[in-house]
Motif scaffolding. Structure first.
Motif, PDB file in Angstrom:
ATOM      1  N   GLU A 100       0.768  -0.914  -0.141  1.00 55.47           N
ATOM      2  CA  GLU A 100      -0.073   0.067  -0.063  1.00 55.47           C
ATOM      3  C   GLU A 100       1.029   1.087  -0.037  1.00 55.47           C
ATOM      4  O   GLU A 100       2.048   1.173   0.545  1.00 55.47           O
ATOM      5  N   ALA A 101       0.534   2.321  -0.536  1.00 55.82           N
ATOM      6  CA  ALA A 101       1.231   3.665  -0.557  1.00 55.82           C
ATOM      7  C   ALA A 101       0.183   4.756  -0.146  1.00 55.82           C
ATOM      8  O   ALA A 101      -1.055   4.545  -0.801  1.00 55.82           O
ATOM      9  N   SER A 102       0.358   5.492   0.618  1.00 58.36           N
ATOM     10  CA  SER A 102      -0.303   6.752   1.103  1.00 58.36           C
ATOM     11  C   SER A 102      -0.003   7.885   0.560  1.00 58.36           C
ATOM     12  O   SER A 102       1.370   8.123   0.951  1.00 58.36           O
ATOM     13  N   ILE A 103      -0.475   8.730  -0.103  1.00 61.85           N
ATOM     14  CA  ILE A 103       0.158   9.910  -0.996  1.00 61.85           C
ATOM     15  C   ILE A 103      -0.760  10.837  -0.134  1.00 61.85           C
ATOM     16  O   ILE A 103      -1.926  11.034  -0.355  1.00 61.85           O
ATOM     17  N   ILE A 104      -0.248  11.973   0.304  1.00 56.44           N
ATOM     18  CA  ILE A 104      -0.636  12.977   0.980  1.00 56.44           C
ATOM     19  C   ILE A 104      -0.368  14.020   0.141  1.00 56.44           C
ATOM     20  O   ILE A 104       0.865  14.529  -0.090  1.00 56.44           O
ATOM     21  N   LYS A 105      -1.503  14.775  -0.085  1.00 58.41           N
ATOM     22  CA  LYS A 105      -1.458  16.089  -1.065  1.00 58.41           C
ATOM     23  C   LYS A 105      -1.834  17.112  -0.274  1.00 58.41           C
ATOM     24  O   LYS A 105      -2.849  17.296   0.421  1.00 58.41           O
ATOM     25  N   THR A 106      -1.144  18.399  -0.175  1.00 56.30           N
ATOM     26  CA  THR A 106      -1.675  19.653   0.496  1.00 56.30           C
ATOM     27  C   THR A 106      -1.729  20.715  -0.470  1.00 56.30           C
ATOM     28  O   THR A 106      -1.491  20.694  -1.763  1.00 56.30           O
ATOM     29  N   LYS A 107      -2.674  21.647  -0.046  1.00 54.07           N
ATOM     30  CA  LYS A 107      -3.146  22.906  -0.796  1.00 54.07           C
ATOM     31  C   LYS A 107      -1.873  23.807  -0.898  1.00 54.07           C
ATOM     32  O   LYS A 107      -1.853  24.572  -1.818  1.00 54.07           O
ATOM     33  N   HIS A 108      -1.050  23.650   0.043  1.00 54.18           N
ATOM     34  CA  HIS A 108       0.147  24.596  -0.043  1.00 54.18           C
ATOM     35  C   HIS A 108       1.120  24.136  -0.962  1.00 54.18           C
ATOM     36  O   HIS A 108       1.844  22.950  -1.238  1.00 54.18           O
ATOM     37  N   GLN A 109       1.576  24.989  -1.951  1.00 53.09           N
ATOM     38  CA  GLN A 109       2.666  24.911  -2.980  1.00 53.09           C
ATOM     39  C   GLN A 109       3.998  25.009  -2.232  1.00 53.09           C
ATOM     40  O   GLN A 109       4.267  25.940  -1.677  1.00 53.09           O
ATOM     41  N   LEU A 110       4.791  23.803  -2.816  1.00 53.19           N
ATOM     42  CA  LEU A 110       6.189  23.790  -2.240  1.00 53.19           C
ATOM     43  C   LEU A 110       7.085  24.048  -3.439  1.00 53.19           C
ATOM     44  O   LEU A 110       6.998  23.491  -4.588  1.00 53.19           O
ATOM     45  N   LYS A 144       7.869   8.481  -7.726  1.00 59.25           N
ATOM     46  CA  LYS A 144       6.924   8.123  -8.964  1.00 59.25           C
ATOM     47  C   LYS A 144       6.129   6.959  -8.695  1.00 59.25           C
ATOM     48  O   LYS A 144       6.879   5.762  -8.539  1.00 59.25           O
ATOM     49  N   LEU A 145       4.868   6.871  -8.496  1.00 64.01           N
ATOM     50  CA  LEU A 145       4.127   5.625  -8.272  1.00 64.01           C
ATOM     51  C   LEU A 145       3.567   5.361  -9.492  1.00 64.01           C
ATOM     52  O   LEU A 145       2.598   6.095 -10.000  1.00 64.01           O
ATOM     53  N   ASN A 146       3.911   4.552 -10.272  1.00 65.42           N
ATOM     54  CA  ASN A 146       3.270   3.932 -11.715  1.00 65.42           C
ATOM     55  C   ASN A 146       2.296   2.840 -11.866  1.00 65.42           C
ATOM     56  O   ASN A 146       1.965   2.551 -12.851  1.00 65.42           O
ATOM     57  N   THR A 147       1.904   2.236 -10.401  1.00 65.55           N
ATOM     58  CA  THR A 147       0.940   1.200 -10.476  1.00 65.55           C
ATOM     59  C   THR A 147       0.210   1.398  -9.358  1.00 65.55           C
ATOM     60  O   THR A 147       0.489   2.124  -8.370  1.00 65.55           O
ATOM     61  N   GLY A 148      -1.002   0.536  -9.216  1.00 67.36           N
ATOM     62  CA  GLY A 148      -1.762   0.617  -7.961  1.00 67.36           C
ATOM     63  C   GLY A 148      -3.211   0.827  -8.265  1.00 67.36           C
ATOM     64  O   GLY A 148      -3.356   1.690  -8.952  1.00 67.36           O
ATOM     65  N   THR A 149      -3.961   0.527  -7.312  1.00 64.71           N
ATOM     66  CA  THR A 149      -5.448   0.938  -7.506  1.00 64.71           C
ATOM     67  C   THR A 149      -5.909   1.783  -6.182  1.00 64.71           C
ATOM     68  O   THR A 149      -5.418   1.282  -5.011  1.00 64.71           O
ATOM     69  N   ILE A 150      -6.570   2.739  -6.263  1.00 60.72           N
ATOM     70  CA  ILE A 150      -7.129   3.548  -5.365  1.00 60.72           C
ATOM     71  C   ILE A 150      -8.083   2.848  -4.403  1.00 60.72           C
ATOM     72  O   ILE A 150      -9.081   2.256  -4.913  1.00 60.72           O
ATOM     73  N   ILE A 151      -7.787   2.661  -3.203  1.00 62.89           N
ATOM     74  CA  ILE A 151      -8.599   1.858  -2.387  1.00 62.89           C
ATOM     75  C   ILE A 151      -9.395   2.798  -1.099  1.00 62.89           C
ATOM     76  O   ILE A 151     -10.380   2.451  -0.611  1.00 62.89           O
ATOM     77  N   ASN A 155      -1.170  -2.359  -4.194  1.00 62.09           N
ATOM     78  CA  ASN A 155      -0.549  -2.896  -5.211  1.00 62.09           C
ATOM     79  C   ASN A 155      -0.960  -4.329  -5.499  1.00 62.09           C
ATOM     80  O   ASN A 155      -0.455  -5.262  -4.562  1.00 62.09           O
ATOM     81  N   ALA A 156      -1.890  -4.705  -6.180  1.00 60.49           N
ATOM     82  CA  ALA A 156      -2.181  -6.161  -6.235  1.00 60.49           C
ATOM     83  C   ALA A 156      -1.077  -6.819  -6.933  1.00 60.49           C
ATOM     84  O   ALA A 156      -1.267  -8.142  -6.694  1.00 60.49           O
ATOM     85  N   ASN A 157      -0.234  -6.508  -7.425  1.00 59.93           N
ATOM     86  CA  ASN A 157       1.116  -7.137  -8.223  1.00 59.93           C
ATOM     87  C   ASN A 157       2.060  -7.184  -7.391  1.00 59.93           C
ATOM     88  O   ASN A 157       3.286  -7.355  -7.850  1.00 59.93           O
ATOM     89  N   ALA A 158       1.963  -6.930  -6.154  1.00 57.80           N
ATOM     90  CA  ALA A 158       3.242  -6.682  -5.201  1.00 57.80           C
ATOM     91  C   ALA A 158       3.924  -7.950  -5.401  1.00 57.80           C
ATOM     92  O   ALA A 158       3.619  -8.996  -5.131  1.00 57.80           O
ATOM     93  N   ARG A 159       5.197  -7.943  -5.379  1.00 50.57           N
ATOM     94  CA  ARG A 159       6.299  -9.108  -5.644  1.00 50.57           C
ATOM     95  C   ARG A 159       6.522  -9.309  -4.080  1.00 50.57           C
ATOM     96  O   ARG A 159       6.855  -8.675  -3.092  1.00 50.57           O
ATOM     97  N   LYS A 160       6.454 -10.747  -3.935  1.00 54.11           N
ATOM     98  CA  LYS A 160       6.891 -11.226  -2.316  1.00 54.11           C
ATOM     99  C   LYS A 160       8.403 -11.887  -2.494  1.00 54.11           C
ATOM    100  O   LYS A 160       8.637 -12.567  -3.510  1.00 54.11           O
ATOM    101  N   LEU A 161       9.165 -11.805  -1.388  1.00 48.84           N
ATOM    102  CA  LEU A 161      10.285 -12.297  -1.313  1.00 48.84           C
ATOM    103  C   LEU A 161      10.111 -13.631  -0.620  1.00 48.84           C
ATOM    104  O   LEU A 161       9.238 -13.826   0.313  1.00 48.84           O
TER     105      LEU A 161
END
Length: 164
Positions: free
Chosen positions: A117-127, A135-142, A157-163
């Protein structure tokens, strides 16, 4: 709250040095995560919060194995993929972890497809300065959460690789 729900939290050398994070659960209830710090050359100054002994800390490095009060150094092979090396050398009692950064460390796990899982936090404040986000290039919003003025989008990430 997120930190209290995971067994460990990972941070790379640069954020540990520049931000001097405590990597703890200081605003909520629950357990303290084990701090995992990637310090390849064992060069971080001993006055950082991560060396305060307040909670269990693991330093992954290329130089030595040793244990001091609440701080354990674990030597990993320099030739290993960093993400795989981190995961394969975690203490056995760690079943979940947060990769907080920095961007190189995050991108290493994303690029190796070793994330659930990845949590992406977006703010209104411009940095205008700082390090670019990975860059997250895959994944489904849950899930999407509004917290004050911030928006948190959670991806799976439904396709996450497991060790093995």
């Amino acid at each position: 709250k997120m930190r209290s729900e995971e067994d460990a939290i990972v941070v790379g050398y640069n954020p540990a040095l520049q931000d001097n994070p405590q990597l703890n659960n200081r605003y909520g209830k629950g357990k303290q995560p084990i701090r995992i710090v990637i310090d390849p050359q064992m060069a971080l100054p001993q006055n950082l919060h991560i060396f305060d002994g307040a909670q269990q800390t693991v330093i992954l490095n290329y130089k030595e194995d040793k244990k001091e009060t609440n701080v354990r150094c674990i030597k990993i092979k320099q030739s290993e993929n960093l993400a795989e090396g981190v995961l394969s050398h975690l203490p056995k009692n760690i079943n979940s972890l947060i990769i907080e950064g920095g961007s190189k460390t995050l991108q290493c796990f994303i690029g190796a497809d070793l994330w659930d899982e990845a949590s992406i936090i977006k703010t209104k404040h411009q940095l205008f300065t700082g390090t670019a986000a990975p860059k997250l290039n895959t994944g489904t919003i849950i899930n999407e959460i509004i917290l004050n003025e911030d928006k948190i989008t959670v991806y799976r990430n439904a396709n996450a690789r497991k060790l093995s």
